[in-house]
Design a protein around this motif. Structure first.
Motif, mmCIF file in Angstrom:
data_model
loop_
_atom_site.group_PDB
_atom_site.id
_atom_site.type_symbol
_atom_site.label_atom_id
_atom_site.label_comp_id
_atom_site.label_asym_id
_atom_site.label_seq_id
_atom_site.Cartn_x
_atom_site.Cartn_y
_atom_site.Cartn_z
ATOM 1 N N LEU A 189 0.811 -1.222 0.000
ATOM 2 C CA LEU A 189 0.000 0.000 0.000
ATOM 3 C C LEU A 189 0.845 1.273 0.000
ATOM 4 C CD1 LEU A 189 -2.744 -0.868 2.602
ATOM 5 C CD2 LEU A 189 -3.024 -0.711 0.160
ATOM 6 N N ALA A 192 1.052 3.444 -3.273
ATOM 7 C CA ALA A 192 -0.161 4.219 -3.580
ATOM 8 C C ALA A 192 -0.287 5.412 -2.639
ATOM 9 C CB ALA A 192 -1.378 3.326 -3.460
ATOM 10 N N ARG A 193 0.067 5.216 -1.377
ATOM 11 C CA ARG A 193 -0.066 6.305 -0.405
ATOM 12 C C ARG A 193 0.988 7.377 -0.624
ATOM 13 N NH1 ARG A 193 -2.137 2.743 4.710
ATOM 14 N NH2 ARG A 193 -4.169 2.374 3.777
ATOM 15 N N GLN A 195 2.268 8.098 -3.500
ATOM 16 C CA GLN A 195 1.782 8.782 -4.715
ATOM 17 C C GLN A 195 0.717 9.823 -4.325
ATOM 18 O OE1 GLN A 195 0.597 5.994 -7.788
ATOM 19 N NE2 GLN A 195 -1.104 7.325 -8.313
ATOM 20 N N LEU A 237 -7.578 6.958 -3.644
ATOM 21 C CA LEU A 237 -6.220 6.437 -3.482
ATOM 22 C C LEU A 237 -5.938 6.013 -2.036
ATOM 23 C CD1 LEU A 237 -3.672 8.595 -5.512
ATOM 24 C CD2 LEU A 237 -4.043 6.157 -5.650
#
Lengths: 248, 154
Positions: A189, A192-193, A195, A237
């Protein structure tokens, strides 16, 4: 006016001493720094009171802040301590097992391990040993359910020391496996975090610049649409991985 | 409670059968009986669909009823095998070795599932990026400019 100032100054000094005592009892700083820190804080309060003699309102806010500090501080410190010891519980168990293997009891091993830990961990471990001695409930020491469970297991081992090392190793193995799997899934994860965070920083900077350049009045609806789109995207997100269902 | 449930279904949590296996193995290693191990796990498990299933299975076991219906509720082979193994333990068989092996298998399966999920995650993360965040940037960059140009033209 002068009398008020003197009264507030004395009150300020008292609150500073009270805050300092709370910090000392919670062992927020190492014991060796207690004396110089006490002198420094008293001098600072006296100096601030002297410079704020013309601004009574600012002085009141300063004293009020000092007065309320222990309540906030203890909550933050309590939370940070729990998180820190939870993160290092496996290494603490390692150290305890090694010390028990060479013949020390659980309490001795815990105290010996505490001496090589950070101030916050040291405080919790020493308090735990005291708690064991007086047979007080674990909930007095920690509030995190996982930590309560771990400490209550240590308490059980202390009360019934049969196969203590094996039980400690078993607890360690379980915690280690949980940690390993959590780390793996968290790593998935993280990208994504990261980003989402970088994009948010860029977006906020650009939004501030655009607001400064064009103003809200001229293009308010454009900003609102953009903010809404970005908000939805960011929420999406951040929530990736939250709706995950294990198939196994 | 809602927050707890959200945490339960997060990828950051351990798969329920593995959690149960770890808990049962730990209890067995402490010297507890299979029954005590299951009860300890039931005490510490948070609210979820899995808890409902385990409670149903446990009540069927206690009533000495047919646990087949509880097994059939489980789509996962690992969960079914775990419940069947525990039943053997409740019947008096020694299940420690089976629990250890099952734990290894389940752990491997969890790792595989996490890998599969992370491979898909990068693609999933592109959807909000393409459909929401990039348009938001474009609107923020070009919107006020276009509004100014249109205003000047009119």
């Amino acid at each position: 006016m002068v009398l008020m100032w003197i009264l507030f100054s004395v009150f300020g000094l008292f609150t500073a001493v009270r805050t300092f005592n709370v910090c000392e009892s919670q062992r927020i700083f190492p014991e060796k720094y207690a004396e110089p820190l006490a002198i420094f804080i008293s001098a600072l309060i006296l100096a601030l009171n002297f410079f704020l003699r013309e601004h009574l309102l600012a002085q009141i806010f300063l004293q009020l802040g000092l007065f309320l500090t222990p309540a906030f501080l203890s909550r933050i410190i309590f939370f940070r301590r729990e998180m820190h010891i939870l993160k290092n519980f496996v290494s603490i168990l390692d150290s305890v097992v090694i010390k028990m293997r060479v013949g020390a009891s659980l309490r001795e091993s815990l105290l010996s391990t505490a001496s090589s830990q950070t101030v916050s961990t040291q405080f919790l471990l020493q308090e735990f040993v005291t708690l064991l001695s007086f047979d007080r409930p674990i909930s007095e020491l920690v509030s995190h359910p996982k930590l309560q469970k771990n400490f209550s297991e240590l308490k059980k081992i202390d009360q019934q020391p049969h196969r203590a090392i094996e039980r400690l190793k078993s607890l360690r193995r379980r915690l280690q496996m949980e940690k390993k799997l959590r780390q793996k899934s968290r790593k998935a994860l993280l990208q994504a975090r990261a980003q989402a965070t970088i994009l948010s920083v860029m977006y906020i900077s650009l939004l501030i610049y655009s607001l400064w350049k064009y103003g809200w009045k001229s293009s308010g609806s454009v900003f609102a649409v953009s903010l809404m789109l970005f908000g939805v995207g960011s929420l999406w997100l951040w929530n990736l991985g939250r709706r995950f269902q294990w198939k196994i | 409670m809602a927050l707890e449930f959200r945490k339960e279904i997060s990828v950051e949590n351990i798969a329920p059968p593995l959690e149960m296996l770890l808990s049962v193995r730990w209890s067995l290693e402490k010297g507890d009986s299979v029954r005590a191990a299951i009860l300890t796990y039931i005490d510490e498990i948070s609210d979820s669909r899995w808890k409902e299933d385990v409670l149903l299975w446990w009540s069927l076991c206690n009533m000495r009823g047919d646990t087949q219906s509880a097994h059939q509720r489980q789509k996962s082979l690992y969960r079914r095998t775990l419940l069947q193994t525990l039943e053997q333990g409740l019947a008096g068989a020694s299940i420690y070795q089976q629990i250890c092996q099952l734990e290894e298998e389940t752990c491997q399966a969890c790792e595989d599932e996490i890998e599969r999920y992370s491979a898909l995650l990068s693609i999933r993360a592109l959807i909000p990026l393409l459909f929401f965040q990039f348009p938001a940037f474009f609107v923020l960059l070009l919107g006020p400019l276009l509004a100014t140009v249109l205003e000047a033209a009119s």
